[in-house]
Design a protein around this motif. Structure first.
Motif, PDB file in Angstrom:
ATOM      1  N   ARG A 158      43.894  37.041  41.921  1.00  0.00           N
ATOM      2  CA  ARG A 158      43.848  37.827  43.090  1.00  0.00           C
ATOM      3  C   ARG A 158      45.234  38.479  43.118  1.00  0.00           C
ATOM      4  O   ARG A 158      46.121  38.051  42.897  1.00  0.00           O
ATOM      5  N   HIS A 199      46.314  47.613  43.643  1.00  0.00           N
ATOM      6  CA  HIS A 199      45.198  47.454  42.623  1.00  0.00           C
ATOM      7  C   HIS A 199      44.026  47.709  43.722  1.00  0.00           C
ATOM      8  O   HIS A 199      42.943  48.585  43.060  1.00  0.00           O
ATOM      9  N   TYR A 200      43.737  47.086  44.716  1.00  0.00           N
ATOM     10  CA  TYR A 200      42.487  47.163  45.388  1.00  0.00           C
ATOM     11  C   TYR A 200      42.543  48.767  45.913  1.00  0.00           C
ATOM     12  O   TYR A 200      41.491  49.191  46.112  1.00  0.00           O
ATOM     13  N   MET A 252      48.152  43.349  43.839  1.00  0.00           N
ATOM     14  CA  MET A 252      46.671  43.207  43.969  1.00  0.00           C
ATOM     15  C   MET A 252      46.573  44.302  45.314  1.00  0.00           C
ATOM     16  O   MET A 252      45.585  45.038  45.212  1.00  0.00           O
ATOM     17  N   ARG A 265      37.416  36.550  47.414  1.00  0.00           N
ATOM     18  CA  ARG A 265      37.896  36.048  45.887  1.00  0.00           C
ATOM     19  C   ARG A 265      38.230  34.713  45.627  1.00  0.00           C
ATOM     20  O   ARG A 265      37.524  34.019  44.642  1.00  0.00           O
TER      21      ARG A 265
END
Length: 158
Positions: free
Chosen positions: A158, A19-20, A16, A54
């Motif tokens: 998340r 990804h962020y 994640m 999240r």
């Protein structure tokens, strides 16, 4: 710290974090000569902020907006409050949908004998078959119709 350490400290998975970064929610980490990512304490703090947002169910677009407000020390709190209350309204709608789903399933289960016979009002209701009364006595929608309208969206992991 490296990405593994940042993940442990922040509670956000390595996948994640990448990804962020890829979607621009988190600035790209600086890299060592060998290409390893290096995270600063403020990056980890931002990751914790993202994780907490999240956990509260905020979608990524709103988290991006909240991050911008969080970083802007000259912000007006009214905008933050507006976002929070809009999210509360969305949560309330999801709660209503979940309640309708529970009501429908309870009604379908109550109409099922739960014995050795193959006839099952629960499966008929889920399939949309109109074998149950078309309307409830109180004027509410048919259980299968409520089931169709009581769907909710799930937040991505998340």
């Amino acid at each position: 710290m490296n990405i593994g350490d940042a993940a442990k400290v922040s509670g956000v998975s390595v996948k994640m974090i990448r990804h962020y970064e890829a979607i621009g929610l988190l600035p790209a980490a600086t890299r060592t000569e060998s290409g390893y990512r290096v995270y600063r304490p403020e990056d980890v703090h931002a990751l914790r902020f993202i994780r907490n947002a999240r956990d509260l169910g905020f979608p990524l677009a709103e988290i991006e907006e909240l991050l911008g407000l969080w970083r802007d020390r000259a912000r007006a709190s009214a905008e933050v409050k507006r976002l929070a209350l809009a999210h509360v309204a969305a949560i309330d709608e999801k709660l209503k949908a979940l309640q309708a789903m529970g009501d429908t399933l309870r009604e379908l289960a109550a109409s099922c004998h739960g014995d050795h016979r193959p006839d099952c009002p629960i499966l008929k209701g889920i399939s949309g078959a109109r074998t149950l009364a078309p309307m409830r006595n109180d004027g509410g929608a048919h259980p299968a119709e409520r089931l169709r309208h009581a769907s909710i969206t799930r937040a991505p992991p998340r």
